[in-house]
Write a protein that holds these residues in place. Structure first.
Motif, PDB file in Angstrom:
ATOM      1  N   GLN A 422       0.771  -1.068  -0.073  1.00 39.36           N
ATOM      2  CA  GLN A 422      -0.010  -0.169  -0.100  1.00 39.36           C
ATOM      3  C   GLN A 422       0.940   1.345  -0.183  1.00 39.36           C
ATOM      4  OE1 GLN A 422      -2.750   0.179   3.159  1.00 39.36           O
ATOM      5  NE2 GLN A 422      -3.900   1.946   2.740  1.00 39.36           N
ATOM      6  N   ILE A 423       1.954   1.328   0.620  1.00 37.90           N
ATOM      7  CA  ILE A 423       2.915   2.469   0.798  1.00 37.90           C
ATOM      8  C   ILE A 423       3.536   2.631  -0.495  1.00 37.90           C
ATOM      9  CG2 ILE A 423       5.178   3.341   1.857  1.00 37.90           C
ATOM     10  CD1 ILE A 423       4.285   1.670   4.257  1.00 37.90           C
ATOM     11  N   ARG A 424       3.996   1.480  -1.175  1.00 39.20           N
ATOM     12  CA  ARG A 424       4.406   1.682  -2.485  1.00 39.20           C
ATOM     13  C   ARG A 424       3.638   2.277  -3.367  1.00 39.20           C
ATOM     14  NH1 ARG A 424      10.144  -0.044  -3.974  1.00 39.20           N
ATOM     15  NH2 ARG A 424      11.028  -0.325  -2.058  1.00 39.20           N
ATOM     16  N   GLU A 425       2.336   1.506  -3.569  1.00 40.62           N
ATOM     17  CA  GLU A 425       1.291   2.225  -4.395  1.00 40.62           C
ATOM     18  C   GLU A 425       0.960   3.538  -4.089  1.00 40.62           C
ATOM     19  OE1 GLU A 425      -1.660  -0.708  -4.363  1.00 40.62           O
ATOM     20  OE2 GLU A 425      -0.583  -1.999  -5.865  1.00 40.62           O
ATOM     21  N   THR A 426       0.741   4.067  -3.030  1.00 34.92           N
ATOM     22  CA  THR A 426       0.716   5.437  -2.648  1.00 34.92           C
ATOM     23  C   THR A 426       1.725   6.329  -3.275  1.00 34.92           C
ATOM     24  OG1 THR A 426      -0.562   4.740  -0.539  1.00 34.92           O
ATOM     25  CG2 THR A 426       0.404   6.869  -0.713  1.00 34.92           C
ATOM     26  N   GLY A 427       2.892   5.914  -3.300  1.00 34.12           N
ATOM     27  CA  GLY A 427       4.067   6.356  -3.696  1.00 34.12           C
ATOM     28  C   GLY A 427       3.988   6.571  -5.252  1.00 34.12           C
ATOM     29  N   GLY A 428       3.106   5.820  -5.950  1.00 35.47           N
ATOM     30  CA  GLY A 428       3.009   6.023  -7.454  1.00 35.47           C
ATOM     31  C   GLY A 428       3.449   4.705  -8.096  1.00 35.47           C
ATOM     32  N   GLU A 429       3.947   3.542  -7.363  1.00 38.71           N
ATOM     33  CA  GLU A 429       4.379   2.256  -7.996  1.00 38.71           C
ATOM     34  C   GLU A 429       3.004   1.418  -7.987  1.00 38.71           C
ATOM     35  OE1 GLU A 429       8.897   1.287  -7.085  1.00 38.71           O
ATOM     36  OE2 GLU A 429       7.721   1.474  -5.431  1.00 38.71           O
ATOM     37  N   VAL A 430       2.727   1.021  -9.252  1.00 33.94           N
ATOM     38  CA  VAL A 430       1.481  -0.041  -9.393  1.00 33.94           C
ATOM     39  C   VAL A 430       2.121  -1.588  -9.523  1.00 33.94           C
ATOM     40  CG1 VAL A 430      -0.499  -0.501 -10.609  1.00 33.94           C
ATOM     41  CG2 VAL A 430       0.184   1.845 -10.013  1.00 33.94           C
ATOM     42  N   PHE A 431       1.646  -2.336  -8.580  1.00 35.46           N
ATOM     43  CA  PHE A 431       2.341  -3.854  -8.771  1.00 35.46           C
ATOM     44  C   PHE A 431       1.191  -4.823  -9.195  1.00 35.46           C
ATOM     45  CE2 PHE A 431       5.439  -1.955  -6.035  1.00 35.46           C
ATOM     46  CZ  PHE A 431       6.949  -2.368  -6.572  1.00 35.46           C
ATOM     47  N   GLU A 432       1.615  -5.738  -9.728  1.00 38.02           N
ATOM     48  CA  GLU A 432       0.739  -6.768 -10.164  1.00 38.02           C
ATOM     49  C   GLU A 432       1.390  -8.083  -9.601  1.00 38.02           C
ATOM     50  OE1 GLU A 432       2.053  -7.737 -14.711  1.00 38.02           O
ATOM     51  OE2 GLU A 432       0.563  -6.457 -14.354  1.00 38.02           O
ATOM     52  N   PRO A 433       0.297  -9.088  -9.104  1.00 41.29           N
ATOM     53  CA  PRO A 433       0.870 -10.438  -8.455  1.00 41.29           C
ATOM     54  C   PRO A 433       1.863 -11.158  -9.698  1.00 41.29           C
ATOM     55  CG  PRO A 433      -1.539 -10.040  -8.168  1.00 41.29           C
ATOM     56  CD  PRO A 433      -1.013  -9.037  -9.178  1.00 41.29           C
TER      57      PRO A 433
END
Length: 434
Positions: A422-433
């Motif tokens: 969640q912290i990473r995605e809040t910072g702009g990184e979008v991950f996929e499994p």
């Protein structure tokens, strides 16, 4: 062999020019030693005093590149622009016992590390008399070659520091390479007059950069010395940065990109005349190895230095090599996709690196040694490889950046807990499994 991407610009049957010969790259391998003679007075003296027909040595390090030490210092040159007078001796020698991949890499890394080192005429003259000479920091051609091989545990001569070209020629570890030269055509000579010599430009900018740094630290010989200077003397950081910016060192990559934009864009490559494109693409892929290229390695080194020593110079160099690594990866990707579309290469998508595997740690250690060290500490402290790469919490899952966000170079997978995701995605990184 001309650069494959340039063959389409030349006539199919070039007229030979019997005044010069060049290296036949079809016959050469990285690590081959080239021994030649020159018409200068010092060359004649070396030949006379060493009872040999040659006076200069260089090493073929990769496709279209040689490294040697001349009056301009240790330098890399385009092998296709290195021409020798017809009729003068040219010997190409190769190790009788092929070096291991690690040995070959050590030889080439040692040669590259010394680029920019100044030439020593006194040391050259000293080897012409039967006396011991000190190794010194400065170089001459045969010492450079012998020391590089010695760094890989291959002792071509008894005394690498005082090696002459003639002693290299007589080394029991070497054997001649047949068909090592071909005639230079008039079309080749005319063609190379019309395009910039990138290795020469790089050599000039490197020498200009080092000259600027030597104004404040005369003992500096090569780029590694600049890093040592920056680490030990933060008060010189601004002057070092000014020297590298003034030299043009940071912008040489633009010349290649502007000259051949199609190498970095599949759409542009598809619009190019087809002659020579396939050969060019195969050359690009053929030069790739399982080991990280020098841009990735250098980026990791400078990134670690920047974290340990807060110098602007280290951050500039880390950013430069990250950009060079990205450009290199883009060239490789475009070449592969062109061959796939042409039906010359099966479609291939490498498996992603699974977080916390030995391969993942190895790749991350080259790209970002600091981050690799932190993650190793995290998993060792947790006593498990299954924990989050960032905080060590459990449970954690494997994730990868989506295709449009994956860096062309570097590691694009992580093992993350829900909070760190969640912290990473809040910072702009979008991950996929994964």
């Amino acid at each position: 062999m001309l650069p494959k991407q340039n063959k389409r610009n030349m006539q199919s049957s070039p007229k030979p020019n019997t005044d010069y010969v060049r290296l036949n790259e079809e016959a050469l391998r990285p690590g081959d030693i080239i021994l030649v003679t020159q018409s200068s007075t010092i060359s004649a003296s070396i030949r006379l005093m060493t009872w040999s027909d040659i006076s200069h040595a260089m090493v073929y390090v990769e496709d279209r590149s040689v490294i040697d030490a001349t009056f301009a210092g240790v330098q890399a040159s385009n092998a296709q622009r290195v021409w020798f007078e017809a009729g003068r001796p040219v010997h190409v020698l190769r190790l009788k016992r092929s070096p291991t991949a690690d040995q070959l890499q050590a030889i080439i890394l040692d040669l590259r590390a010394k680029i920019g080192t100044r030439y020593s005429v006194p040391q050259v003259l000293a080897i012409l008399v039967p006396a011991e000479i000190s190794a010194g920091r400065r170089q001459f051609c045969s010492r450079l070659v012998a020391q590089a091989f010695a760094s890989a545990g291959i002792k071509l001569v008894a005394k690498p520091d005082s090696c002459t070209p003639g002693r290299l020629k007589r080394s029991a570890l070497l054997e001649p390479v047949p068909n090592a030269t071909v005639s230079v055509s008039e079309e080749e000579m005319d063609f190379f007059e019309t395009i910039p010599d990138l290795p020469e430009i790089m050599r000039n900018t490197t020498n200009a950069f080092l000259a600027g740094v030597r104004a404040i630290a005369p003992e500096v010989e090569d780029i590694q010395d600049v890093a040592d200077l920056a680490a030990r003397h933060p008060e010189h950081d601004a002057a070092i940065c000014a020297a590298i910016e003034r030299s043009g060192y940071l912008k040489v990559w633009r010349i290649e990109q502007e000259k051949n934009p199609w190498q970095y864009d599949l759409r542009l490559m598809n619009g190019e005349p087809q002659g020579g494109i396939a050969d060019y693409c195969w050359d690009v892929l053929r030069n790739e190895t399982q080991e990280p290229n020098r841009y990735i390695r250098n980026r990791g080194i400078y990134d670690s230095c920047a974290r340990q020593f807060p110098r602007r110079y280290f951050r500039i160099m880390a950013d430069l090599h990250q950009h060079l690594a990205t450009l290199h990866a883009t060239r490789v990707d475009v070449a592969q996709r062109w061959l796939e579309a042409a039906g010359d290469l099966p479609a291939f998508e490498p498996d992603p690196l699974v977080p916390h595997t030995p391969e993942w740690f190895s790749a991350l250690a080259h790209w970002s040694p600091t981050q690799a060290g932190i993650t190793r500490h995290v998993v060792e402290s947790a006593g498990s490889l299954e924990v989050c790469s960032i905080c060590g919490d459990d449970p954690a899952d494997d994730y990868r950046l989506p295709v449009d966000q994956r860096p062309p170079a570097g590691v694009d997978t992580l093992r993350l807990c829900d909070d760190c995701l969640q912290i990473r995605e809040t910072g702009g990184e979008v991950f996929e499994p994964l």
